[in-house]
Design an enzyme around this catalytic site. Structure first.
Site, PDB file in Angstrom:
ATOM      1  N   GLN A  18      48.423 -56.527 -49.231  1.00 27.65           N
ATOM      2  CA  GLN A  18      48.945 -56.279 -47.889  1.00 27.65           C
ATOM      3  C   GLN A  18      48.359 -57.111 -46.761  1.00 27.65           C
ATOM      4  O   GLN A  18      49.098 -57.634 -45.931  1.00 27.65           O
ATOM      5  CB  GLN A  18      48.788 -54.795 -47.541  1.00 27.65           C
ATOM      6  CG  GLN A  18      49.440 -54.420 -46.225  1.00 27.65           C
ATOM      7  CD  GLN A  18      49.378 -52.949 -45.895  1.00 27.65           C
ATOM      8  OE1 GLN A  18      49.597 -52.545 -44.769  1.00 27.65           O
ATOM      9  NE2 GLN A  18      49.069 -52.124 -46.884  1.00 27.65           N
ATOM     10  N   LYS A  76      44.665 -72.645 -63.756  1.00 29.95           N
ATOM     11  CA  LYS A  76      43.667 -72.931 -64.794  1.00 29.95           C
ATOM     12  C   LYS A  76      44.090 -74.059 -65.721  1.00 29.95           C
ATOM     13  O   LYS A  76      43.272 -74.606 -66.459  1.00 29.95           O
ATOM     14  CB  LYS A  76      43.377 -71.665 -65.597  1.00 29.95           C
ATOM     15  CG  LYS A  76      42.725 -70.559 -64.782  1.00 29.95           C
ATOM     16  CD  LYS A  76      42.452 -69.331 -65.627  1.00 29.95           C
ATOM     17  CE  LYS A  76      41.778 -68.226 -64.801  1.00 29.95           C
ATOM     18  NZ  LYS A  76      41.538 -67.010 -65.609  1.00 29.95           N
ATOM     19  N   PHE A  98      41.516 -63.306 -51.377  1.00 29.11           N
ATOM     20  CA  PHE A  98      40.851 -62.996 -52.642  1.00 29.11           C
ATOM     21  C   PHE A  98      39.516 -62.306 -52.379  1.00 29.11           C
ATOM     22  O   PHE A  98      38.981 -62.341 -51.265  1.00 29.11           O
ATOM     23  CB  PHE A  98      40.594 -64.273 -53.444  1.00 29.11           C
ATOM     24  CG  PHE A  98      41.835 -64.920 -53.995  1.00 29.11           C
ATOM     25  CD1 PHE A  98      42.687 -64.229 -54.852  1.00 29.11           C
ATOM     26  CD2 PHE A  98      42.156 -66.226 -53.664  1.00 29.11           C
ATOM     27  CE1 PHE A  98      43.819 -64.823 -55.361  1.00 29.11           C
ATOM     28  CE2 PHE A  98      43.297 -66.826 -54.172  1.00 29.11           C
ATOM     29  CZ  PHE A  98      44.133 -66.128 -55.019  1.00 29.11           C
ATOM     30  N   ALA A  99      38.962 -61.716 -53.419  1.00 30.52           N
ATOM     31  CA  ALA A  99      37.617 -61.142 -53.325  1.00 30.52           C
ATOM     32  C   ALA A  99      36.618 -62.263 -53.052  1.00 30.52           C
ATOM     33  O   ALA A  99      36.883 -63.439 -53.363  1.00 30.52           O
ATOM     34  CB  ALA A  99      37.265 -60.430 -54.635  1.00 30.52           C
ATOM     35  N   TYR A 139      39.141 -52.214 -49.309  1.00 29.17           N
ATOM     36  CA  TYR A 139      40.548 -51.837 -49.242  1.00 29.17           C
ATOM     37  C   TYR A 139      40.800 -51.164 -47.895  1.00 29.17           C
ATOM     38  O   TYR A 139      39.874 -50.916 -47.124  1.00 29.17           O
ATOM     39  CB  TYR A 139      40.904 -50.904 -50.403  1.00 29.17           C
ATOM     40  CG  TYR A 139      40.892 -51.601 -51.742  1.00 29.17           C
ATOM     41  CD1 TYR A 139      42.035 -52.214 -52.232  1.00 29.17           C
ATOM     42  CD2 TYR A 139      39.725 -51.670 -52.495  1.00 29.17           C
ATOM     43  CE1 TYR A 139      42.029 -52.861 -53.455  1.00 29.17           C
ATOM     44  CE2 TYR A 139      39.706 -52.321 -53.718  1.00 29.17           C
ATOM     45  CZ  TYR A 139      40.861 -52.913 -54.197  1.00 29.17           C
ATOM     46  OH  TYR A 139      40.844 -53.569 -55.399  1.00 29.17           O
ATOM     47  N   GLU A 140      42.056 -50.849 -47.646  1.00 28.89           N
ATOM     48  CA  GLU A 140      42.482 -50.293 -46.359  1.00 28.89           C
ATOM     49  C   GLU A 140      41.564 -49.193 -45.834  1.00 28.89           C
ATOM     50  O   GLU A 140      41.003 -49.294 -44.749  1.00 28.89           O
ATOM     51  CB  GLU A 140      43.916 -49.763 -46.491  1.00 28.89           C
ATOM     52  CG  GLU A 140      44.401 -48.907 -45.346  1.00 28.89           C
ATOM     53  CD  GLU A 140      44.529 -49.677 -44.047  1.00 28.89           C
ATOM     54  OE1 GLU A 140      44.118 -49.159 -43.001  1.00 28.89           O
ATOM     55  OE2 GLU A 140      45.049 -50.815 -44.079  1.00 28.89           O
ATOM     56  N   ASP A 169      44.452 -53.212 -43.267  1.00 27.48           N
ATOM     57  CA  ASP A 169      45.189 -54.297 -43.914  1.00 27.48           C
ATOM     58  C   ASP A 169      46.105 -55.038 -42.943  1.00 27.48           C
ATOM     59  O   ASP A 169      45.887 -56.204 -42.627  1.00 27.48           O
ATOM     60  CB  ASP A 169      46.011 -53.748 -45.082  1.00 27.48           C
ATOM     61  CG  ASP A 169      45.187 -53.592 -46.350  1.00 27.48           C
ATOM     62  OD1 ASP A 169      44.232 -54.350 -46.531  1.00 27.48           O
ATOM     63  OD2 ASP A 169      45.505 -52.712 -47.165  1.00 27.48           O
ATOM     64  N   GLY A 248      41.677 -41.893 -22.930  1.00 28.97           N
ATOM     65  CA  GLY A 248      41.604 -42.589 -21.653  1.00 28.97           C
ATOM     66  C   GLY A 248      41.363 -41.626 -20.521  1.00 28.97           C
ATOM     67  O   GLY A 248      40.978 -40.477 -20.725  1.00 28.97           O
ATOM     68  N   GLY A 249      41.617 -42.056 -19.320  1.00 24.68           N
ATOM     69  CA  GLY A 249      41.359 -41.228 -18.158  1.00 24.68           C
ATOM     70  C   GLY A 249      42.446 -40.215 -17.870  1.00 24.68           C
ATOM     71  O   GLY A 249      42.300 -39.394 -16.962  1.00 24.68           O
TER      72      GLY A 249
END
Length: 416
Positions: A18, A76, A98-99, A139-140, A169, A248-249
């Site tokens: 994602q 490869k 990628f990792a 992860y997310e 993500d 917020g305010g």
């Protein structure tokens, strides 16, 4: 004349799942030629995840990969590696999520990429920036927790809660897209590419900056008056969960509307903005509150927010969320109905604005997806379907100068 803002920019898309695909899809919506590189026979893992139709690319994949071309490539193999290097020379940007260390193990260090193409911009999503967590996979929901979102979401008598919005993500993908466009602009002056890093922890924290603001306020004042813990509750040394407070305010809360007993989304978000406080009092039939010193000023009302919202809720419960919204908008009182995904999917105005679009797919058929959330006046977005696995391999290789014989050899080798 091509009116696409990023027309002529080629993106080599090494992303999956994602965060990365969100980034490259946004660039594709703006007209970049995004070439998604996938493993032969497998492709992006999300093609098969959460499938609702057997043997058909999942909505998880199709909704993150519109407007792209797909090339299958086995990096490869000898031929696949040569093809990959040809693509690097051919493209302007490489995007990967990628990792940590995966690109380097493929032989695609920054130095090697820059040697092949000094103008190449390399955009990366990683879980964390440099430091103790740099090599950790993320992860997310991990990003939401590490970026401060979960600890500040939910109610004070319950556990931390992650958001339904994919701020880890998709939020990081949006940040990375901005970084890439900025690097492209810089390249017009410098002629050089550069690395663009978007750590997920950083992106989540950027979206949670008001909570970092509140942490510093808490350390000075030892309480936060707009939080529901004030004035009766206790504050610790860290920003607490604030329920549905606005952050917020202008105090706000989610209130029940007519039908809430059977409809889990029969609610409205109601903000007691100071400028329209007299109108709020008139609408709910409490006009004496306009001059009552217990309610007349924003500071005084902070001591009575719970009974104030309880009284407003008596009024909202007599109306549907849309009836309440229509009345409140006549007085410029800020509010918003809690819309379910079903209501959003069926909203004709969202279809008309391009917020939600329908796309035709050769195997899935017609399906719903999100449109480009960013609208350019001179560069309209046309959302086209996600590619089938390897659908554009031959097309892209022909553009690179490969012959039919070259492609047969690559196929025989298993490179494509």
């Amino acid at each position: 004349m091509d009116d696409k803002a990023l027309s002529g920019v080629r993106i080599l898309d090494f992303t999956h799942v994602q965060s990365g695909p969100t980034c490259t899809q946004l660039l594709a919506w703006f007209g970049a030629d995004v070439i998604k590189v996938e493993r032969p026979g497998e492709g992006d893992a999300t093609r098969g995840q959460l499938r609702d139709i057997p043997g058909v690319d999942s909505l998880y994949f199709t909704m993150l990969n519109h407007n792209k071309r797909s090339v299958t490539l086995n990096a490869k193999s000898r031929g696949g590696k040569q093809l990959l290097e040809s693509l690097i020379k051919h493209c302007d940007v490489l995007v990967e999520n990628f990792a940590p260390g995966a690109m380097e193990r493929m032989g695609l260090t920054w130095e090697r990429i820059h040697e092949l193409n000094p103008r190449m911009i390399v955009g990366s999503v990683k879980g964390f920036g440099p430091g103790r967590y740099e090599d950790c996979k993320v992860y997310e929901n991990v990003a939401q927790c590490a970026g401060g979102a979960a600890s500040t979401t939910g109610f004070d008598d319950g556990p931390p809660v992650v958001s339904g919005a994919q701020i880890g993500d998709s939020g990081t993908g949006l940040h990375l897209a901005l970084g890439i466009v900025t690097a492209l602009y810089h390249r017009t002056r410098s002629g050089r590419g550069q690395k663009v890093l978007a750590p997920m922890q950083d992106a989540v924290l950027n979206l949670c900056r008001v909570k970092l603001r509140d942490q510093q306020r808490l350390e000075r004042a030892h309480s936060l008056h707009e939080y529901p813990q004030y004035p009766d509750g206790k504050f610790g040394d860290a920003v607490p969960r604030a329920g549905n407070a606005s952050g917020g305010g202008q105090p706000g809360w989610i209130l029940r509307c007519k039908g809430w007993e059977t409809d889990p989304n029969a609610y409205i978000y109601f903000i007691t903005q100071a400028a329209v406080w007299p109108a709020v009092c008139k609408v709910i039939g409490e006009e004496e509150w306009i001059t009552d010193e217990a309610y007349a000023t924003p500071q005084a009302r902070l001591l009575h927010l719970k009974p104030i919202f309880a009284r407003i809720e008596q009024w909202t419960m007599s109306k549907t969320k849309f009836e309440a919204m229509e009345i409140l908008n006549q007085y410029d009182i800020p509010c918003g109905p809690i819309l379910s995904m079903k209501e959003i999917a069926e909203d004709p105005w969202l279809r008309q604005s391009g917020t939600v679009v329908e796309v035709e797919h050769p195997t899935r058929g017609r399906h719903l997806t999100v449109g480009n959330p960013i609208k350019l006046s001179d560069s309209p977005t046309e959302v086209t379907r996600a590619p089938l696995l390897g659908e554009h391999t031959e097309e892209v290789l022909l553009e690179l100068g490969y012959t039919a014989g070259d492609m047969k050899a690559l196929r025989d080798e298993g490179a494509i």
